[in-house]
Every structure is written in structure tokens, then in C-alpha cells.
Design an enzyme around this catalytic site. Structure first.
Site, PDB file in Angstrom:
ATOM      1  N   TYR A  55      35.019 -87.403 -41.006  1.00  0.00           N
ATOM      2  CA  TYR A  55      34.203 -88.407 -39.814  1.00  0.00           C
ATOM      3  C   TYR A  55      34.977 -89.788 -39.350  1.00  0.00           C
ATOM      4  CZ  TYR A  55      30.345 -85.017 -41.288  1.00  0.00           C
ATOM      5  OH  TYR A  55      29.559 -83.784 -41.426  1.00  0.00           O
ATOM      6  N   PRO A 207      19.611 -79.986 -37.254  1.00  0.00           N
ATOM      7  CA  PRO A 207      17.952 -79.625 -36.743  1.00  0.00           C
ATOM      8  C   PRO A 207      17.827 -79.770 -35.254  1.00  0.00           C
ATOM      9  CG  PRO A 207      18.093 -81.669 -38.221  1.00  0.00           C
ATOM     10  CD  PRO A 207      19.486 -81.277 -38.078  1.00  0.00           C
ATOM     11  N   LEU A 208      18.441 -80.542 -34.726  1.00  0.00           N
ATOM     12  CA  LEU A 208      18.538 -80.812 -33.210  1.00  0.00           C
ATOM     13  C   LEU A 208      19.315 -80.178 -32.196  1.00  0.00           C
ATOM     14  CD1 LEU A 208      17.236 -84.707 -33.156  1.00  0.00           C
ATOM     15  CD2 LEU A 208      15.910 -82.693 -33.654  1.00  0.00           C
ATOM     16  N   GLY A 211      21.519 -82.019 -29.989  1.00  0.00           N
ATOM     17  CA  GLY A 211      20.637 -82.673 -28.979  1.00  0.00           C
ATOM     18  C   GLY A 211      19.798 -81.941 -27.993  1.00  0.00           C
ATOM     19  N   LEU A 213      17.379 -80.190 -28.886  1.00  0.00           N
ATOM     20  CA  LEU A 213      16.061 -80.351 -29.212  1.00  0.00           C
ATOM     21  C   LEU A 213      15.556 -81.847 -29.431  1.00  0.00           C
ATOM     22  CD1 LEU A 213      15.847 -77.440 -31.771  1.00  0.00           C
ATOM     23  CD2 LEU A 213      14.891 -77.446 -29.374  1.00  0.00           C
ATOM     24  N   GLY A 215      14.410 -84.035 -27.249  1.00  0.00           N
ATOM     25  CA  GLY A 215      13.305 -84.136 -26.331  1.00  0.00           C
ATOM     26  C   GLY A 215      13.671 -84.908 -25.307  1.00  0.00           C
TER      27      GLY A 215
END
Length: 337
Positions: A55, A207-208, A211, A213, A215
Site C-alpha cells: 500500500y 463491502p462497498l 464505491g 455501494l 451511496g
């Protein structure tokens, strides 16, 4: 924040883990703000921090090390190795030669003398698992590492690693770190049940869904779209299918009185195989939003309605399925003898 035991290690970890891929040159370049974000997460009850040597070329580990100064003992610290960190082909993978160098470099950047969970970032098909597990077991014996894990292993390789460890008398992988979200559910029929059968902790990431998910009014516009534009290209039919699913999920979240981000993270956390969900915010605002959903629980009825939008075990875009990246499928030479 809810705590769960990490596989069979006896280590108690929070239901959310703070992922730090976005801290450093890959995302948030402000070190002071990144350190404050880590402290905010710890103060909110997160005791599990996950990073990797790759990273931002080690910068993320350095930021984590600075943030944990004086607080190291209260944190379960995980990092990963194995992805290339330079042009030299020997500076990657799971060979004992590289493992012994990589762990010392990570320890130095993290400012600590031990790593709670050391994970092989990707399968290394060029190195015998006996070699990899042997080197990692040596790290546990000398106290540099407390437990070891795998990341993005397909189910068959998870099983093989467990078999090799038992047959050769090595420490075994105690955890698996797969990608998992409402939009990427293939592992529900493969990796997750296998991990449960072997008593492994599961630290899911994404989990998103990069991006999708998040919002945002337009999920195809955001930080990730600049680094992987093909994953958001609406000229691709599978991406249009994802967009339709996101719209339906957004309506469902609104009906339930939840932000889409909370629906997404609670969905992942609801699977009984998942020990901790890795959240990877880039900004303090994103972190605050995700932390606010730490204790959201979804009813069976709501989970059933999610299943109607994205069926269990499905993958709306086959290109999102990292399990299909096995050399046996990706390298034509292995299919054409």
C-alpha cells in the site's frame, strides 16, 4: 462495538477492522489527517487494523506505525506481503527468501517488534505451500508473528493449505481475507463454507464494492474510477446491470431508513462466517459515516429482499470475480498442451 474471536486464535477483534489502503499516496496524502482517522477509529471501539507492505509502497505501514505509537498493545495489527514491491521478481511472492526480508521491513515501518496477523496477499502458484508455511511457522516460533493468514485464496487452495500444514507439521492459516459485498457473492458457495469447516476467521474486504455501494448519486464517479475506469464503464453490459442493482438497493435502503453504506456493511457482517468487515475510508467524513453503521443489524426479511435483487452466490460482473484469475484459466499455455 461487537467483538468476535478471530478463528481459533483466541484473539478478540472488533466487528469492523480499519483497512488502510487509502491512507498514503494511493488515497489520503495528509499524514496528520490519516493518523487522526486511525485514532478516531480506535476511540470508536475498533481494535483491528489491517494494512500491507504494497500500500503506497510502504507509506501506509509507516502511517499506521506513527498512529499506534503509545497504543500498540490495544490494537490487533495485521499486515500483508506477497504482491510485488519492486521490479525485482524476487521481491514478491511466498518464498522463504522474500518472507524473511519482507517481515523485517514491515516491522521496521510499523515501529513494532511483532505482527499479530501476517497474511499472504495473493496465492503464489510458483512456490510450494510447504515452503511458504514453513517460513511463516519459523516467524511464529521466533516471536515476530503471532498468527498467519491467506488472502483471496480460492476454496481449493484454502483446503490444500490446511492439508499441507497438517501433513508437514506447520502452523496453519488461521484466517482468509476475501472480497465480499452484495454485488460480489461468489464466495458464499465456496470460500465461506470452507473457512467455516476449517475454523478459520474471515476478514472480508470491499463491502462497498469499490464505491458502487457508497451511496453517491452517480456511483460511476469517484476516486476509484480514476484508477480502474474499466470497472465503471457503462458501455460494459455487466456494469449496467450493477448500476440497476445499485438503484434497487438504494431504494431498499431508503425504505428501511438506512444509508446504502450501512445496508452494505451490515449485509456482509450478517454472514455467520465473517469475523470482521474491513472498512477502507479515504476521508474523515467517510470514516464517520461507516462508524455510524457499526451496530446496524438487518432483519431476515430485509436480507431476503437483497437476495431478490442480487441472488446468493452470484457475481453481476464476471470480471469482478478474482477467483477466476487462477493461472489455469488466465494462462493459455496451461490449457493448450
Amino acid at each position: 462495538m461487537e467483538r468476535r474471536v478471530l478463528g481459533g486464535t483466541g484473539i478478540s477483534v472488533s466487528g469492523f477492522a480499519l483497512g488502510t489502503m487509502m491512507l498514503g499516496a494511493m488515497g489520503n496524502t495528509d499524514h496528520d489527517e490519516s493518523i487522526r482517522m486511525i485514532h478516531t477509529a480506535l476511540d470508536a471501539g475498533i481494535n483491528f487494523v489491517d494494512t500491507a507492505d504494497v500500500y503506497s509502497r510502504g507509506e501506509s505501514e509507516e502511517i499506521v506505525g506513527k498512529a499506534l505509537a503509545g497504543r500498540r498493545d490495544e490494537v490487533v495489527l495485521a499486515t500483508k506481503f506477497g504482491l510485488p514491491v519492486g521490479l525485482d521478481p524476487n521481491r514478491q511472492g511466498g518464498s522463504p527468501r522474500w518472507i524473511t526480508r519482507a517481515v523485517d521491513a514491515s516491522l521496521r515501518r510499523l515501529g513494532t517488534d511483532y505482527i499479530d496477523l501476517y497474511q499472504l496477499h495473493r496465492p503464489d502458484y510458483s512456490t510450494d505451500l510447504d515452503e511458504t508455511l514453513g517460513a511463516l511457522s519459523d516467524l511464529i516460533r521466533v516471536g515476530k508473528v503471532r498468527a498467519i493468514g491467506s488472502s483471496t485464496f480460492p476454496a481449493d487452495l484454502v483446503v490444500e493449505a490446511q492439508w499441507v500444514a497438517e501433513r508437514r507439521g506447520h502452523h496453519r492459516f488461521r484466517t482468509e481475507q476475501p472480497r465480499y459485498s452484495i454485488l460480489t457473492r461468489t464466495i458464499e458457495g465456496t470460500v465461506l463454507p470452507v473457512a467455516q469447516r476449517h475454523g478459520m476467521g474471515v476478514l472480508s474486504y470491499g463491502p462497498l464494492s469499490s464505491g458502487w455501494l457508497s451511496g453517491r448519486a452517480d456511483p460511476t464517479r469517484g476516486h476509484r474510477t480514476t484508477t480502474a475506469p474499466q470497472a465503471f464503464d457503462l458501455n460494459v453490459p455487466a456494469n449496467r446491470a450493477k448500476l440497476e442493482a445499485v438503484r434497487a438497493l438504494s431504494e431498499l435502503a431508503a425504505e428501511a431508513g438506512l444509508p446504502l453504506t450501512h445496508l452494505a456493511t451490515a449485509f456482509v457482517r450478517s454472514h455467520p462466517a465473517v469475523t470482521s468487515v474491513i472498512i477502507g475510508p479515504r476521508t474523515p467524513e467517510q470514516l464517520d459515516d461507516l462508524l455510524a453503521g457499526a451496530n446496524v443489524a438487518l432483519s431476515d426479511g430485509l436480507l431476503d429482499r437483497i437476495d431478490e435483487i442480487v441472488p446468493p452466490g452470484s457475481e453481476l460482473n464476471p470480471d469482478d470475480n478474482y477467483l477466476a484469475s487462477s493461472p489455469a484459466l488466465a494462462d493459455p499455455r496451461l490449457r493448450r498442451r
